[in-house]
Design a protein around this motif. Structure first.
Motif, short mmCIF file in Angstrom:
data_model
loop_
_atom_site.label_atom_id
_atom_site.label_comp_id
_atom_site.label_asym_id
_atom_site.label_seq_id
_atom_site.Cartn_x
_atom_site.Cartn_y
_atom_site.Cartn_z
N MET A 168 0.85 -1.18 0.00
CA MET A 168 0.00 0.00 0.00
C MET A 168 0.89 1.24 0.00
SD MET A 168 -3.19 -1.03 0.06
CE MET A 168 -4.26 0.23 0.72
N ALA A 169 0.46 2.25 -0.74
CA ALA A 169 1.14 3.55 -0.70
C ALA A 169 0.36 4.47 0.23
CB ALA A 169 1.21 4.16 -2.10
N ILE A 170 1.06 5.00 1.21
CA ILE A 170 0.48 6.01 2.10
C ILE A 170 0.96 7.37 1.60
CG2 ILE A 170 0.25 6.81 4.47
CD1 ILE A 170 1.10 4.04 5.40
N ARG A 171 0.01 8.22 1.25
CA ARG A 171 0.36 9.56 0.77
C ARG A 171 -0.20 10.58 1.73
NH1 ARG A 171 -0.53 6.78 -4.24
NH2 ARG A 171 1.40 6.77 -5.46
N CYS A 172 0.66 11.46 2.19
CA CYS A 172 0.29 12.41 3.24
C CYS A 172 0.67 13.82 2.81
CB CYS A 172 1.01 12.04 4.54
SG CYS A 172 0.61 13.11 5.92
N ILE A 173 -0.28 14.72 2.83
CA ILE A 173 -0.06 16.13 2.48
C ILE A 173 -0.07 16.94 3.77
CG2 ILE A 173 -0.91 18.10 1.17
CD1 ILE A 173 -2.37 16.05 -0.64
N THR A 174 1.01 17.65 4.03
CA THR A 174 1.13 18.46 5.23
C THR A 174 1.60 19.87 4.86
OG1 THR A 174 3.41 17.72 5.56
CG2 THR A 174 1.68 16.49 6.70
N GLN A 175 1.58 20.74 5.85
CA GLN A 175 2.12 22.07 5.64
C GLN A 175 3.63 21.98 5.44
OE1 GLN A 175 0.94 24.84 8.69
NE2 GLN A 175 -1.11 23.95 8.85
N GLN A 176 4.16 23.00 4.77
CA GLN A 176 5.60 23.04 4.54
C GLN A 176 6.34 22.98 5.87
OE1 GLN A 176 7.30 26.69 2.88
NE2 GLN A 176 8.43 25.44 1.42
#
Length: 375
Positions: free
Chosen positions: A132-140
């Motif tokens: 599984m690919a875990i993709r996480c978008i966070t603040q810089q």
């Protein structure tokens, strides 16, 4: 209903010193078009002793990486992975991560259809399946906080890229002024058996279920060869842990033995997850991505993260695809796909000026701030 072309997207996340090797291997088997994205790889800094007085217990080492991606016919995916693994010596710990994801591409958006490849005979390579690919978008500046979970649990080596967020900030009212547009995207490929536990720990580490903190999702990966080098530092033994792991893989003939028991959090939080979603990735020539993303949002997409790509044409063809590309990744409901596609078609995404393309992959589970009423 839009006809779809079922393909496989191959991704190679490598130290930048191996970039020429990736391109040479692609050229030799007839892959003429790739995209490249710049990012950073992280590893654990050697712990203990005097060094931690300066760097802290959880400090990470960072190195520039390049992430290459290209599309092949699904029936050739395993042979392509095996060829690249042998050619790039992916059995050496620290070389990088190589994996395949099944995607579908709406036929009218397939600007560069995959061509038959000239694949030589390659020795079978040990690779993992059920990933599984875990993709996480966070603040810089927050990417390392969630990326470290993969390293500390020994489940995966993360790659961090950069983008600009849009959409969500406009719907958070007073929160908007506190949420910067610049984002970091952390991608971590792990064994499916570990995915939900690692995802939960990443949510905790990044407070991703709180307002404006980020978004995290799971996507299936059909096969891959994962990096096993989690920490940097000089070798003090005859063989490193990574070399021992590679030797045991060869002896056992598979990677199943690596599976470990990751104890879930003692008191896991009661979270609400989003389901029935897809990753809707829209790729076009640079300068047009924001306008097309706006049209997609008007058609129901909730938000997007825009990133820059470099398109590499190894055949130097007369394609309308610009070397400078943009990708806008939106996670939307499966039932929204046709409406968003139609809006993009009417906006001219598939015309020569944009040379647009859409890639769709499944997202069985995602988490973000949903508000008190789950809206």
């Amino acid at each position: 209903m839009e006809d779809n072309c079922s393909c496989t997207r191959i991704t190679a996340s490598m130290d930048k010193v191996f970039a020429k090797d990736v391109l040479a291997a692609a050229h030799d088997i007839g892959i003429s078009h790739l995209t490249c994205e710049m990012g950073r790889g992280v590893m654990l800094r050697p712990g203990g002793g005097f060094r931690n007085l300066f760097f802290g217990k959880n400090a990470l080492l960072e190195d520039p990486i390049q992430i290459f991606s290209f599309v092949v016919a699904s029936g050739q995916a395993r042979a392509v992975i095996e060829f690249f693994a042998a050619r790039l010596r992916m059995d050496i710990p620290g070389r990088g991560t190589l994996y395949a994801e099944d995607i579908r591409i709406p036929a009218s958006f397939l600007s560069l259809p995959p061509l038959p490849l000239s694949l030589p005979e390659s020795a079978p390579q040990l690779m993992a399946s059920d990933l599984m690919a875990i993709r996480c978008i966070t603040q810089q500046g927050e990417g390392n906080r969630v990326a470290e979970i993969g390293l500390r649990t020994g489940t995966g080596v993360p790659a961090i890229t950069f983008g600009t967020g849009t959409g969500l900030r406009n719907r958070l009212g007073l929160w908007r002024v506190l949420i910067p547009a610049e984002k970091e995207i952390t991608t971590l490929v792990v064994d499916e058996a570990h995915a939900e536990t690692v995802m939960d720990r990443m949510i905790q580490a990044g407070s991703l279920d709180q307002p404006g903190k980020g978004f995290i999702s799971l996507s299936p990966v059909s096969m891959g060869i994962l990096n096993t080098r989690f920490a940097a530092g000089p070798a003090s033994q005859a063989a490193s842990i990574e070399q021992i792991v590679a030797a045991l893989d060869e002896i056992r003939g598979n990677t199943e033995w690596r599976r470990k028991s990751l104890n879930p959090s003692a008191k896991p939080a009661l979270r609400r997850f989003l389901t029935g979603l897809v990753n809707f990735s829209m790729i076009c020539n640079e300068g047009l991505g924001e306008a097309f993303t706006r049209r997609a949002m008007e058609a129901g997409a909730g938000g997007a993260t825009l990133s820059l790509l470099k398109h590499i044409d190894l055949e130097k063809s007369q394609s309308k695809v610009s070397p400078a590309r943009e990708i806008s990744v939106m996670t939307i409901g499966e039932n929204q796909v046709e409406e968003v596609l139609e809006a993009l078609r009417q906006a001219g995404l598939f015309m020569e000026e944009a040379a647009g393309e859409v890639q769709i992959s499944l997202v069985p589970k995602a988490c973000t701030f949903l508000g008190d009423a789950g809206q």
